[in-house]
Design an enzyme around this catalytic site. Structure first.
Site: not given
Length: 359
Positions: A141, A195, A221
């Site tokens: 990341d 999903c 978010c």
């Protein structure tokens, strides 16, 4: 060494290093470029200007690190070893305890950037011992990179509707890392998506940040707002943030696949004192020295003390307005807020004033 034999050995080394799963992806991510451009053009990245700055380099590993031929992808589970079997119920319950400060599960232990990077570097060293020097670069990341795309292409899981990577064996409670290499290990196959018609993550998101399947508006978010966003938080969104003071796990807690999330034996993920089950008023009492001491080696430290106070003050205001705290807790929260009423940071000042007005 034959590349298939080398790959088998790399998987053994990865397990020895505490890595939960690894895969190998190719580097042609051109099919992901239109989606990235559309996301940026919609402004869903919010104030994360670096997303625009790097642009399509995120989808072009060989431009990021010239000479790259493959990417070894890594999954590392992060639930603490002592996580109880009913952890999902317990985590859901935290949001109902208005005076409790809720920190996202992944951030309660040591900074994953440091832990995962160190293990990937050790994996690189072992490969070099077997093959001789080779071109490589480790990321956790920490670079303009479509991590979830690489992870899904290499079989670590599939992209869930909340945009996180999901695994049938481990849910989504894991970190991702990458090792760029300049030789052609055999690619591992992608897995199918599972999903179906489920929209639990979309339905539960407190701020409705998942604006459509596989579409996240970071500007709404809670993880973005409490971690990445530096200024005042939109007043319209503040009540929905509740008592979440660093990150948010709600879309993951709602996901049925996380009943398969795996606890890790890695000691770095054990919960630190003060980062689970503590009251907002208590944490508002940490001065900057205490904050830095408590968060040394933690991902939380990077937001700084002022943003930490902003988040706590917001949570305090929501607790005061909730009607779900005792008179003693109400008094403690008001006193804790008043102690920061003249804080030198104007964002903290404004947030404290807003929160006191909610009592």
């Amino acid at each position: 060494m034959d590349l298939h034999e080398l790959w088998s050995q790399i998987q053994v080394w990865a397990r020895e290093l505490g890595l939960s799963q690894i895969g190998v992806s190719g580097i042609d991510l051109s099919s992901a470029e239109p989606g990235l451009l559309a996301w940026l053009e919609a402004g869903f990245h919010g104030s994360m200007d670096y997303m625009v700055k790097h642009g399509l380099k995120r989808a072009r590993p060989a431009e990021l690190v010239p000479g790259t031929v493959r990417v070894i992808t890594v999954r590392m589970d992060y639930l603490p070893e002592n996580t109880p079997s009913d952890w999902l119920r317990r985590e859901f319950a935290r949001s109902l305890h208005a005076g409790e400060a809720v920190v996202s599960v992944y951030a309660r232990g040591r900074d994953y950037h440091k832990v995962l990077r160190s293990r990937l570097q050790k994996l690189q060293d072992r490969i070099a011992e077997a093959t001789g020097p080779f071109g490589h670069r480790v990321f956790t990341d920490s670079a303009p990179l479509l991590e979830a795309e690489l992870a899904s292409r290499s079989g670590l899981g599939w992209r869930g509707k909340h945009t996180l990577v999901l695994s049938r064996e481990a849910g989504s409670m894991f970190f991702l890392g990458e090792l760029f290499i300049d030789f052609a290990l055999p690619e591992t196959p992608a897995t199918s998506a599972h999903c179906g018609q489920c929209t639990a993550c979309m339905d539960l998101c407190p701020t409705q940040a998942i604006v459509g399947p596989y579409k996240l508006d970071a500007r709404r978010c809670i993880s973005y707002l409490t971690i990445e966003h530096a200024g005042p938080i939109d007043e319209a969104l503040r009540p929905q943030i509740g008592n979440r003071i660093y990150g948010c796990d709600d879309c993951q807690l709602a996901c049925p696949w996380n009943k398969f999330a795996q606890p890790s034996t890695v000691p770095d993920w054990q919960t630190r004192e003060g980062l689970a089950g503590w009251g907002i008023a208590t944490l508002l009492g940490w001065d900057e020295v205490e904050f830095l001491r408590r968060t040394a080696g933690s991902a939380i430290r990077r937001i700084g003390h002022a943003r930490w106070l902003r988040n706590l003050a917001l949570g305090a205001g929501n607790a005061l307005a909730s009607g779900r705290i005792s008179a003693a807790d109400r008094l403690a929260l008001r006193q804790a807020l008043q102690a920061h009423a003249t804080h030198p940071d104007p964002v903290v000042q404004e947030q404290v004033a807003w929160s006191l007005a909610r009592a």
